[in-house]
Design a protein around this motif. Structure first.
Motif: not given
Length: 451
Positions: A169, A171, A174-176, A178-180, A182-184
């Protein structure tokens, strides 16, 4: 010499391998899941054996069952195709232990290049340019954020053991990230059994250029020129062509030479692909190595006249390559499109029964198709059901052939991405060869049409 090959795969690549084996006088064994009971590849093989339920984890990923069939049928070799077990070090090692030839590289090479982090280290040692990034897996989200801020956004988050766009992904903040992160990581752990992540600088407006290599066990390594694979959706290729319409002749030769250096540096054997990203100034960077046959190998076959599957078998037979680099010539232009059973607007898979199927024919038109009229497309496997390849004396001729062939490609009963493909090849940017990796994001608007 190899007399019988078990094909540890399904669909169009199984049929493709079957064809080269039959032309070489080699007997074939197919393995199939419950969902593939009536599949074309099963019908076309000399022998076919069930290996389990429809789910891949219970059939095509069942190493023990596949080995059992190979031994029962006295198969000399196993061709893994692409996907499934094709890049599994444990599968290659098990074949060796059982005295079965694995048509691919050694297990140690699969392990080395299967780790994107270790592959980067190997390429750096060989003097091959790599994208700026972490030299190991990042141990925490905070470490990832710190590193991203050091090299600057945007960055590409990648799964070390990933493939097919899974765990990847881009990004921009830094906000993106942080969201990406753990999911990835969770997705990579689920698909590959390894959630390790690393970061690379994202190269904007890049081109995805890959080089096909062949290497025998007699220290002969050659390249078969390059393929342009920049038109992608969600980091998965949609259209490929050879040669690339976007690079200079000097870069073309440099990429080929570098790919050979990369393969020789790790003592590679069999068919493989060195993938590069090329920026707007023609600076190139190693991306990854695919240690098996590629989905897009037909475009290389069309411009060189070399049957890559037959060469794989020849190499597995411990034979030397039958040609030198100087004897490999490039002729014309080839384009391949991947036909997916999916909604062309929402890009959701479209399983169901194919009620009618008519494939385009004609000079310079090649079909690699997994299905026939009356077949069921199930939800258990990748939705790619066919590939259409066209060849022309030049790119304009190949593009025109592709446009006409897509107009004659008829599939009913399910939705496919053919309408999208028909549209994008009419764009002026495509006609001019202006196809960076963000091409679809930039031009294709599925709800309203393109530009």
């Amino acid at each position: 010499m190899i007399q019988k090959v078990l094909i540890a795969n399904r669909g169009e690549i199984a049929r493709r391998i079957l064809r080269s084996c039959k032309e070489s006088g080699i007997r074939t064994v197919a393995v199939y899941s419950e969902a593939d009971e009536n599949a074309l590849f099963k019908q076309e093989a000399d022998e076919a054996y069930p290996i389990g339920p429809s789910q891949v984890q219970q059939s095509y990923l069942q190493l023990d069952k596949i080995i059992e069939v190979a031994k029962k049928t006295n198969a000399d070799a196993i061709h893994p195709g692409y996907g499934f077990l094709s890049e599994s070090p444990s599968f290659a090692e098990r074949c060796k232990e059982e005295g079965i030839i694995f048509i691919g590289p050694e297990a140690a090479i699969l392990s080395l290049m299967g780790s994107k982090i270790e592959a980067r280290k190997a390429m750096i040692a060989a003097g091959v340019p790599v994208i700026p990034g972490t030299d190991r897996a990042v141990e925490s989200l905070e470490e990832a954020v710190t590193f991203a801020e050091q090299i600057g956004y945007p960055v590409m988050l990648k799964a070390s053991a990933g493939g097919g766009g899974i765990g990847m992904e881009v990004v921009h903040t830094s906000d993106e990230l942080r969201k990406a992160f753990e999911n990835n990581s969770k997705r990579a752990l689920s698909f590959f059994g390894d959630g390790a992540m690393f970061l690379e600088k994202h190269i904007t407006n890049s081109r995805h250029i890959e080089v096909q290599v062949l290497a025998d066990c007699h220290q002969h390594t050659v390249h078969l020129f390059e393929r342009e694979c920049s038109i992608q959706r969600r980091n998965q290729k949609v259209l490929e062509e050879a040669p690339s319409p976007s690079i200079s002749e000097a870069l073309r030769m440099k990429l080929g030479e570098t790919a050979v250096i990369a393969a020789e540096a790790i003592d590679y054997t069999n068919a493989g692909t060195i993938e590069f990203l090329v920026d707007e100034s023609e600076q190139f960077y190693f991306l990854e190595m695919n240690t098996r046959i590629q989905v897009e190998h037909p475009v290389t076959e069309e411009i060189t006249g070399i049957d890559i599957v037959k060469e794989q078998i020849r190499i597995a037979n411990q034979q030397a390559l039958s040609f030198t680099q100087e004897e490999i010539t490039r002729n014309g232009h080839a384009i391949e499109i991947r036909v997916y059973a999916e909604d062309p607007i929402r890009f959701f898979p479209s399983p169901g029964k194919i009620t009618a199927l008519e494939l385009p024919e004609g000079e310079g038109v090649r079909n690699e198709c997994a299905v026939a009229s009356g077949d069921m497309v199930t939800p258990f496997y990748d939705p790619m059901i066919a590939k259409l390849i066209v060849f022309g004396e030049n790119r304009a001729e190949a593009r025109n052939k592709l446009e006409k062939a897509l107009g004659r490609f008829k599939i009913e009963g399910i939705k496919t991405n053919i309408p999208m493909l028909q549209e994008i090849i009419t764009y002026e940017a495509f006609k001019k060869g202006n196809t960076p990796t963000n091409f679809l994001d930039k031009y294709y608007q599925p709800t309203t049409g393109g530009n």
